[in-house]
Design an enzyme around this catalytic site. Structure first.
Site, PDB file in Angstrom:
ATOM      1  N   PHE A 477       0.808  -1.235   0.191  1.00 29.30           N
ATOM      2  CA  PHE A 477      -0.011   0.117  -0.159  1.00 29.30           C
ATOM      3  C   PHE A 477       0.962   1.239   0.035  1.00 29.30           C
ATOM      4  O   PHE A 477       0.696   2.156   0.748  1.00 29.30           O
ATOM      5  CB  PHE A 477      -0.945  -0.099   1.221  1.00 29.30           C
ATOM      6  CG  PHE A 477      -1.790  -1.353   1.535  1.00 29.30           C
ATOM      7  CD1 PHE A 477      -2.185  -2.081   0.537  1.00 29.30           C
ATOM      8  CD2 PHE A 477      -1.634  -1.725   2.973  1.00 29.30           C
ATOM      9  CE1 PHE A 477      -2.731  -3.297   0.847  1.00 29.30           C
ATOM     10  CE2 PHE A 477      -2.387  -3.073   3.142  1.00 29.30           C
ATOM     11  CZ  PHE A 477      -2.786  -3.792   2.018  1.00 29.30           C
ATOM     12  N   HIS A 478       1.759   1.329  -0.832  1.00 26.93           N
ATOM     13  CA  HIS A 478       2.807   2.621  -0.805  1.00 26.93           C
ATOM     14  C   HIS A 478       2.744   3.247  -2.221  1.00 26.93           C
ATOM     15  O   HIS A 478       3.862   3.384  -3.060  1.00 26.93           O
ATOM     16  CB  HIS A 478       4.072   2.244  -0.589  1.00 26.93           C
ATOM     17  CG  HIS A 478       4.306   1.563   0.796  1.00 26.93           C
ATOM     18  ND1 HIS A 478       5.553   0.947   1.290  1.00 26.93           N
ATOM     19  CD2 HIS A 478       3.559   1.777   1.995  1.00 26.93           C
ATOM     20  CE1 HIS A 478       5.223   0.518   2.405  1.00 26.93           C
ATOM     21  NE2 HIS A 478       4.358   1.037   2.928  1.00 26.93           N
ATOM     22  N   PRO A 479       1.568   3.346  -2.913  1.00 26.32           N
ATOM     23  CA  PRO A 479       1.664   4.085  -4.289  1.00 26.32           C
ATOM     24  C   PRO A 479       2.174   5.449  -4.077  1.00 26.32           C
ATOM     25  O   PRO A 479       1.425   6.442  -3.323  1.00 26.32           O
ATOM     26  CB  PRO A 479       0.059   4.114  -4.493  1.00 26.32           C
ATOM     27  CG  PRO A 479      -0.590   4.165  -3.298  1.00 26.32           C
ATOM     28  CD  PRO A 479       0.190   3.337  -2.443  1.00 26.32           C
TER      29      PRO A 479
END
Length: 543
Positions: A477-479
């Site tokens: 979850f690191h866009p």
């Protein structure tokens, strides 16, 4: 685009900020500190008045819940053998910092020096290190690396596990140095993550930066305000159109509009406003206003290979989860001491190391957990186990985000393009090799680790492991990177080094989307830093 005639929101504002997430809360704090600045902060989500936003383990209930999560999904990814992944993003005041892993991680000095080399002048490690220090209220106190008295609280974990202590010893046996602090510029080593908590409660951007200043008379906050689009007049952003409770409003900005809706949200707003790749925008039914091919491109994320090992003779959270007595003890421990498993971040032990000896710096990160499950949101397994998830810190794959409709409630197309380069497939395979080597160290011998995932049937050659990575890989979850900083001669650069959108007046993007390349670790604290430094730039440019 909405055809409703917007009603002009009462009041005059110098700065209109779209998004009260990790970045927006910081911007509201810094820009409204001067009482002359009139600031409007718009947030599509609601207030963070739910208990699970504050109890650390509440991420289990917040992620995948439409109350707190935008519930995005990726396309079917070829690199993941056709799988589509859930792509959580916070939909609440505080944004993803209200539902994330709470791990505070700056990354590596080389990350920021690379930004500067790519054209982001003023964003080198020597430039950003003081910003990291000034935002912090660190349990270690003020030092050459850390600050105290800032709004971003950092504390050590409030629970330990014997099995994780032994994994730490195993990493040392494998040649990884033990470290007490990952946030000094070089994070190579093994140790327990520091977390954004205060005495066992989550410390979100809203709690640290926004709530203490909500009574400022020059700050107005509107929640449940879904941004439709920008208003652009003669090449300048003059305000935002948003929806709230069935009505459409216009918020006028006499100074600047600042997009801080994140790597997905800020892109959606730009594209719905006709700003981006003209062909992509036209395909969504919108008339192009300003051609910028980089909007929505350059998407980067950390893909983890989630390996599971069954263990014996040592306690893990799996057994406690399935025990009524164990759950009661957990609840009491949290109620009376603010300690124990309910204070846990999703991962407790971190390992930063190299996938092979040829690497010049750590390029894989492990999140080690004293638990296991089939997929996020599923019950924990009934057998004792640990999960060792290794991700590529510096991926070379690039994806994209694009709206499919003018409707602000419609989800965009999210295509991270995982494992689309030979290098990323090789690093993923090597990461599984390193995982197996870690779990085979003498320190863990007494626990008899048994590989469950990817499983002993998967060979140890790179080709087999790369295929397995496509089966077990998932996002952390690191866009980032979808409106990147860059030089004038970079056609994919969306903002300049002062975070101004190129070719348009009165408009900046200040959030994780401006990262030229992803940082080597969890991305929330770098986003807070970007917001603090970005606010400084805005104020310096104030007429």
């Amino acid at each position: 685009m909405s055809t409703a005639s917007p009603e002009t929101l009462a009041g005059a504002y110098d700065y209109v900020i779209a998004g009260a997430g990790s970045a927006g809360c910081v911007l509201a704090n810094r820009l409204s500190a001067d009482p002359r600045n009139r600031v409007l902060l718009l947030e599509a989500g609601g207030r963070d008045n739910w208990i699970w936003f504050h109890i650390p383990v509440g991420y289990l209930f917040a992620i995948g819940n439409p109350r707190s999560d935008w519930m995005f999904k990726t396309v079917a990814e070829p690199g993941l053998n056709g799988r589509s992944l859930s792509y959580p993003r916070g939909k609440v005041m505080g944004g993803s910092s209200a539902i994330n892993a709470m791990i505070t991680m700056r990354g590596q000095a080389a990350d920021y020096d690379q930004w500067e080399a790519l054209g982001a002048e003023g964003w080198s490690w020597r430039d950003v290190a003081p910003v990291f220090r000034r935002i912090e209220d660190h349990f270690l106190g003020a030092s050459a690396h850390h600050g105290d008295g800032g709004e971003w609280r950092v504390e050590p974990p409030r629970v330990r596990w014997d099995v994780l202590d032994q994994v730490q010893k195993a990493a040392v046996e494998m040649g990884v140095p033990a470290v007490e602090d990952f946030n000094t510029g070089d994070n190579e080593g093994v140790g327990y993550f520091h977390v954004n908590q205060k005495t066992g409660r989550r410390w979100s951007s809203a709690r640290g930066f926004l709530k203490p200043i909500l009574n400022r008379p020059n700050l107005r906050v509107e929640t449940e305000a879904l941004i439709d689009r920008l208003e652009v007049v003669e090449g300048r952003a003059t305000g935002l159109i948003f929806r709230k409770k069935g009505k459409t409003y216009r918020a006028k900005a006499e100074g600047e509009v600042i997009l801080s809706a994140g790597s997905i949200g800020s892109v959606q707003i730009l594209q719905r406003s006709g700003i981006g790749d003209p062909e992509q925008i036209k395909s969504a039914g919108i008339e192009p206003v300003h051609a910028m091919p980089g909007v929505g491109r350059n998407l980067q994320d950390h893909l983890q290979q989630r390996a599971i090992f069954k263990v014996s003779g040592v306690k893990t959270l799996n057994e406690t989860y399935h025990s009524l007595v164990g759950k009661a003890v957990m609840g009491l421990d949290y109620l009376f001491r603010r300690r124990g498993p309910m204070t846990m971040a999703p991962s407790q032990l971190g390992i930063f190391t190299r996938s092979n000896a040829s690497r010049d710096r750590a390029n894989i990160q492990f999140h080690i957990q004293p638990l296991s499950l089939d997929a996020f949101g599923d019950p924990l397994h009934r057998f004792p186990a640990v999960t060792a998830s290794a991700c590529n810190l510096q991926p070379t794959s690039r994806g994209s985000i694009g709206i499919l409709s003018p409707d602000p409630e419609a989800a965009p197309r999210i295509a991270p393009n995982y494992l689309s380069t030979d290098e990323d497939r090789r690093v993923a395979a090597e990461a599984i090799q390193v995982t197996r080597r870690l779990m085979a160290q003498p320190a863990l011998g007494a626990f008899k680790p048994e590989e469950i995932l990817p499983g002993p049937s998967v060979g140890d050659d790179l080709e087999a492991l790369a295929a397995a990575a496509g089966d077990i890989g998932t996002t952390i979850f690191h866009p980032v990177g979808t409106a990147k900083m860059g030089r004038t001669d970079d056609p994919m650069a969306v903002v300049d080094e002062r975070l101004r959108v190129r070719g348009l007046g009165g408009l900046r993007v200040i959030d994780a989307s401006v990262m030229p390349t992803i940082t080597s670790g969890n991305t929330n604290t770098p986003t807070v830093m970007i917001a603090d430094k970005g606010a400084e730039l805005v104020l310096a440019d104030r007429p």
